[in-house]
Design a protein around this motif. Sequence first.
Motif, PDB file in Angstrom:
ATOM      1  N   SER A 256       4.764   1.688  -1.789  1.00  0.00           N
ATOM      2  CA  SER A 256       5.701   2.795  -1.982  1.00  0.00           C
ATOM      3  C   SER A 256       5.757   3.196  -3.454  1.00  0.00           C
ATOM      4  CB  SER A 256       7.097   2.399  -1.497  1.00  0.00           C
ATOM      5  OG  SER A 256       7.111   2.184  -0.104  1.00  0.00           O
ATOM      6  N   LEU A 257       5.675   2.231  -4.356  1.00  0.00           N
ATOM      7  CA  LEU A 257       5.667   2.540  -5.784  1.00  0.00           C
ATOM      8  C   LEU A 257       4.428   3.351  -6.160  1.00  0.00           C
ATOM      9  CD1 LEU A 257       6.908  -0.843  -7.310  1.00  0.00           C
ATOM     10  CD2 LEU A 257       8.194   1.295  -7.082  1.00  0.00           C
ATOM     11  N   ILE A 258       3.279   2.952  -5.613  1.00  0.00           N
ATOM     12  CA  ILE A 258       2.055   3.709  -5.884  1.00  0.00           C
ATOM     13  C   ILE A 258       2.163   5.116  -5.310  1.00  0.00           C
ATOM     14  CG2 ILE A 258      -0.433   3.823  -5.447  1.00  0.00           C
ATOM     15  CD1 ILE A 258      -0.451   0.780  -5.370  1.00  0.00           C
ATOM     16  N   GLY A 259       2.659   5.219  -4.082  1.00  0.00           N
ATOM     17  CA  GLY A 259       2.800   6.536  -3.463  1.00  0.00           C
ATOM     18  C   GLY A 259       3.822   7.408  -4.163  1.00  0.00           C
ATOM     19  N   LEU A 260       4.873   6.800  -4.734  1.00  0.00           N
ATOM     20  CA  LEU A 260       5.886   7.575  -5.443  1.00  0.00           C
ATOM     21  C   LEU A 260       5.294   8.240  -6.680  1.00  0.00           C
ATOM     22  CD1 LEU A 260       8.839   8.425  -5.680  1.00  0.00           C
ATOM     23  CD2 LEU A 260       9.267   6.312  -6.967  1.00  0.00           C
ATOM     24  N   GLU A 261       4.425   7.531  -7.376  1.00  0.00           N
ATOM     25  CA  GLU A 261       3.760   8.128  -8.546  1.00  0.00           C
ATOM     26  C   GLU A 261       2.924   9.333  -8.140  1.00  0.00           C
ATOM     27  OE1 GLU A 261       0.381   9.038 -10.912  1.00  0.00           O
ATOM     28  OE2 GLU A 261       0.159   7.641  -9.225  1.00  0.00           O
ATOM     29  N   ARG A 262       2.209   9.219  -7.022  1.00  0.00           N
ATOM     30  CA  ARG A 262       1.411  10.341  -6.526  1.00  0.00           C
ATOM     31  C   ARG A 262       2.312  11.492  -6.057  1.00  0.00           C
ATOM     32  NH1 ARG A 262      -3.300  10.896  -8.250  1.00  0.00           N
ATOM     33  NH2 ARG A 262      -2.083  10.127  -9.998  1.00  0.00           N
ATOM     34  N   GLU A 263       3.452  11.149  -5.441  1.00  0.00           N
ATOM     35  CA  GLU A 263       4.377  12.170  -4.947  1.00  0.00           C
ATOM     36  C   GLU A 263       4.985  12.954  -6.101  1.00  0.00           C
ATOM     37  OE1 GLU A 263       6.230  14.110  -1.733  1.00  0.00           O
ATOM     38  OE2 GLU A 263       4.898  12.374  -1.575  1.00  0.00           O
ATOM     39  N   LEU A 264       5.351  12.266  -7.170  1.00  0.00           N
ATOM     40  CA  LEU A 264       5.938  12.934  -8.324  1.00  0.00           C
ATOM     41  C   LEU A 264       4.945  13.879  -8.992  1.00  0.00           C
ATOM     42  CD1 LEU A 264       7.980  10.001  -9.915  1.00  0.00           C
ATOM     43  CD2 LEU A 264       8.834  11.912  -8.552  1.00  0.00           C
ATOM     44  N   ARG A 265       3.671  13.581  -8.863  1.00  0.00           N
ATOM     45  CA  ARG A 265       2.643  14.468  -9.414  1.00  0.00           C
ATOM     46  C   ARG A 265       2.183  15.522  -8.408  1.00  0.00           C
ATOM     47  NH1 ARG A 265      -1.322  11.650 -13.764  1.00  0.00           N
ATOM     48  NH2 ARG A 265       0.242  10.456 -14.895  1.00  0.00           N
TER      49      ARG A 265
ATOM     50  N   VAL B  72      -0.526   3.532   4.674  1.00  0.00           N
ATOM     51  CA  VAL B  72      -1.847   2.913   4.541  1.00  0.00           C
ATOM     52  C   VAL B  72      -1.702   1.454   4.125  1.00  0.00           C
ATOM     53  CG1 VAL B  72      -3.936   2.875   3.129  1.00  0.00           C
ATOM     54  CG2 VAL B  72      -3.156   5.012   4.119  1.00  0.00           C
ATOM     55  N   GLY B  73      -0.885   1.197   3.101  1.00  0.00           N
ATOM     56  CA  GLY B  73      -0.709  -0.179   2.639  1.00  0.00           C
ATOM     57  C   GLY B  73      -0.042  -1.067   3.668  1.00  0.00           C
ATOM     58  N   LEU B  74       0.982  -0.535   4.342  1.00  0.00           N
ATOM     59  CA  LEU B  74       1.683  -1.317   5.359  1.00  0.00           C
ATOM     60  C   LEU B  74       0.771  -1.611   6.544  1.00  0.00           C
ATOM     61  CD1 LEU B  74       4.430  -2.567   6.035  1.00  0.00           C
ATOM     62  CD2 LEU B  74       5.060  -0.416   7.136  1.00  0.00           C
ATOM     63  N   GLY B  75      -0.023  -0.623   6.944  1.00  0.00           N
ATOM     64  CA  GLY B  75      -0.969  -0.850   8.035  1.00  0.00           C
ATOM     65  C   GLY B  75      -2.021  -1.885   7.675  1.00  0.00           C
ATOM     66  N   ALA B  76      -2.541  -1.824   6.442  1.00  0.00           N
ATOM     67  CA  ALA B  76      -3.518  -2.820   6.006  1.00  0.00           C
ATOM     68  C   ALA B  76      -2.909  -4.216   5.995  1.00  0.00           C
ATOM     69  CB  ALA B  76      -4.049  -2.459   4.616  1.00  0.00           C
ATOM     70  N   ALA B  77      -1.649  -4.317   5.562  1.00  0.00           N
ATOM     71  CA  ALA B  77      -0.973  -5.621   5.566  1.00  0.00           C
ATOM     72  C   ALA B  77      -0.805  -6.150   6.985  1.00  0.00           C
ATOM     73  CB  ALA B  77       0.390  -5.496   4.877  1.00  0.00           C
ATOM     74  N   LEU B  78      -0.448  -5.282   7.913  1.00  0.00           N
ATOM     75  CA  LEU B  78      -0.283  -5.726   9.307  1.00  0.00           C
ATOM     76  C   LEU B  78      -1.609  -6.178   9.900  1.00  0.00           C
ATOM     77  CD1 LEU B  78       1.477  -6.110  11.775  1.00  0.00           C
ATOM     78  CD2 LEU B  78       1.115  -3.703  12.344  1.00  0.00           C
TER      79      LEU B  78
ATOM     80  N   ALA C  80      -7.782   9.794  -3.900  1.00  0.00           N
ATOM     81  CA  ALA C  80      -8.556   8.986  -2.949  1.00  0.00           C
ATOM     82  C   ALA C  80      -8.657   7.537  -3.436  1.00  0.00           C
ATOM     83  CB  ALA C  80      -9.945   9.586  -2.762  1.00  0.00           C
ATOM     84  N   ALA C  81      -8.865   7.365  -4.740  1.00  0.00           N
ATOM     85  CA  ALA C  81      -8.927   6.011  -5.287  1.00  0.00           C
ATOM     86  C   ALA C  81      -7.583   5.301  -5.156  1.00  0.00           C
ATOM     87  CB  ALA C  81      -9.356   6.059  -6.755  1.00  0.00           C
ATOM     88  N   ALA C  82      -6.476   6.054  -5.303  1.00  0.00           N
ATOM     89  CA  ALA C  82      -5.153   5.455  -5.157  1.00  0.00           C
ATOM     90  C   ALA C  82      -4.893   5.021  -3.713  1.00  0.00           C
ATOM     91  CB  ALA C  82      -4.082   6.438  -5.619  1.00  0.00           C
ATOM     92  N   VAL C  83      -5.356   5.817  -2.752  1.00  0.00           N
ATOM     93  CA  VAL C  83      -5.219   5.409  -1.344  1.00  0.00           C
ATOM     94  C   VAL C  83      -6.027   4.144  -1.083  1.00  0.00           C
ATOM     95  CG1 VAL C  83      -5.759   6.081   1.027  1.00  0.00           C
ATOM     96  CG2 VAL C  83      -4.705   7.727  -0.517  1.00  0.00           C
ATOM     97  N   TRP C  84      -7.232   4.098  -1.609  1.00  0.00           N
ATOM     98  CA  TRP C  84      -8.064   2.904  -1.463  1.00  0.00           C
ATOM     99  C   TRP C  84      -7.386   1.697  -2.107  1.00  0.00           C
ATOM    100  CZ3 TRP C  84     -11.614   0.169  -4.881  1.00  0.00           C
ATOM    101  CH2 TRP C  84     -12.531  -0.631  -4.198  1.00  0.00           C
ATOM    102  N   LEU C  85      -6.749   1.915  -3.270  1.00  0.00           N
ATOM    103  CA  LEU C  85      -6.029   0.833  -3.948  1.00  0.00           C
ATOM    104  C   LEU C  85      -4.828   0.381  -3.130  1.00  0.00           C
ATOM    105  CD1 LEU C  85      -5.871  -0.804  -6.638  1.00  0.00           C
ATOM    106  CD2 LEU C  85      -4.266   0.923  -7.429  1.00  0.00           C
ATOM    107  N   SER C  86      -4.122   1.323  -2.509  1.00  0.00           N
ATOM    108  CA  SER C  86      -2.980   0.960  -1.665  1.00  0.00           C
ATOM    109  C   SER C  86      -3.421   0.076  -0.503  1.00  0.00           C
ATOM    110  CB  SER C  86      -2.296   2.218  -1.130  1.00  0.00           C
ATOM    111  OG  SER C  86      -1.697   2.952  -2.168  1.00  0.00           O
ATOM    112  N   ALA C  87      -4.573   0.397   0.078  1.00  0.00           N
ATOM    113  CA  ALA C  87      -5.093  -0.445   1.160  1.00  0.00           C
ATOM    114  C   ALA C  87      -5.408  -1.851   0.645  1.00  0.00           C
ATOM    115  CB  ALA C  87      -6.335   0.191   1.771  1.00  0.00           C
ATOM    116  N   ALA C  88      -5.946  -1.943  -0.570  1.00  0.00           N
ATOM    117  CA  ALA C  88      -6.249  -3.254  -1.151  1.00  0.00           C
ATOM    118  C   ALA C  88      -4.972  -4.043  -1.419  1.00  0.00           C
ATOM    119  CB  ALA C  88      -7.046  -3.075  -2.441  1.00  0.00           C
ATOM    120  N   VAL C  89      -3.942  -3.364  -1.944  1.00  0.00           N
ATOM    121  CA  VAL C  89      -2.669  -4.044  -2.201  1.00  0.00           C
ATOM    122  C   VAL C  89      -2.043  -4.508  -0.888  1.00  0.00           C
ATOM    123  CG1 VAL C  89      -0.314  -3.705  -3.042  1.00  0.00           C
ATOM    124  CG2 VAL C  89      -2.239  -2.847  -4.370  1.00  0.00           C
TER     125      VAL C  89
END
Length: 256
Positions: free
Chosen positions: A38-47, A59-65, A119-128
Motif C-alpha cells: 500500500s505504501l508503494i501504491g500510495l507513492e504511485r497514486e500521488l503521482r 498485486v502484492g497481497l495476491g502474491a503473498a497469498l 511497471a517496475a513498481a508493480v513488479w516490485l510490489s509482487a516481489a515484496v
Amino acid sequence: MRAVEALAPPEVRTNLLDLSGQGWPQVVALLSALLLCSLIGLERELRQKSAGLRTHTLVGLGAALFMVVSKYGFGDVVNGETVLLDPSRVAAQIVSGIGFIGAGLIFVRRDSVKGLTTAAAVWLSAAVGTACGAGLWVVGAFVTAAHFVVTYGYPPLIRWLSRSAPVSSLLRMSYEDGRGVLRSVLALATRQGFAVHEVRTERRADDRVDDRVDRPAIDLVLRVRGRGDVNDLAVALSETDGVLRVHVGEADDEEE
C-alpha cells in the motif's frame, strides 16, 4: 461443508477442519504485504500514475497469498516419503506471471516510452508480497524503503550530477487560439537558451477562453533542452500574452 465431509474419505474428513497453517504467522505475513505494498501504491497514486494504490496493493497481497498457500496449504498431503512439495515453484510462477501486468502498462508514443517505472513498481510490489508471504517481511520492508529512496532520492541526485549538462524538460501549457501565441512561445524558449525538441498541440473546442469570446484553447506539450532553469522559462512563458497556464513536467514523466 457437511456435504463435502460426507463425500470425503474417512482419513481426509478430519483434515477439512484442520487449522494448521492458518494462524497468526500467516495473518501477519498477509498484513505486512498489505501495508508495504500500500505504501508503494500510495507513492504511485500521488503521482497520478495509471497503476496506483489499489493495483499495487492487490498485486502484492495476491502474491503473498500465493506464497502462503504454497508453504502451508498442502500439509495434509505431504508425508515426507512419497509426496514432496517445493514451495519455491510458486515464487517462480509469480515472477513470470506478473510480467503480463507490467507489459500492459508500457506503451510507446512518438518514440517516447511511457510506463516503465510504474511497471517496475508493480513488479516490485509482487516481489515484496512474495517475500512477506514467505515470512521474510524484514527484507520486504527494506525493499519498500529502497523503493522510496529510488523514486524520491534519485531524481534530485541525477539533476545534481548532470547540472552542467543540458537537461531535457517537459512543459505543458494552454494558450488562446488564433493569436500567434505558439510563435511567441518558441521564440522565447530559443532566446532563453533552450532548444525545442518536440512540439505537440491539441485543440479543445469545449474549453473557451471567455464566455464572450468564441475562441477555443490549445493544449501544448513542449520538450526543451538546455542548461538554463526551466522554471524561469515557465515564469516567462506564463507572462506571455495569450498563455493561459504553464506546468513544468517532472524529469521522468515520459518514462513513467
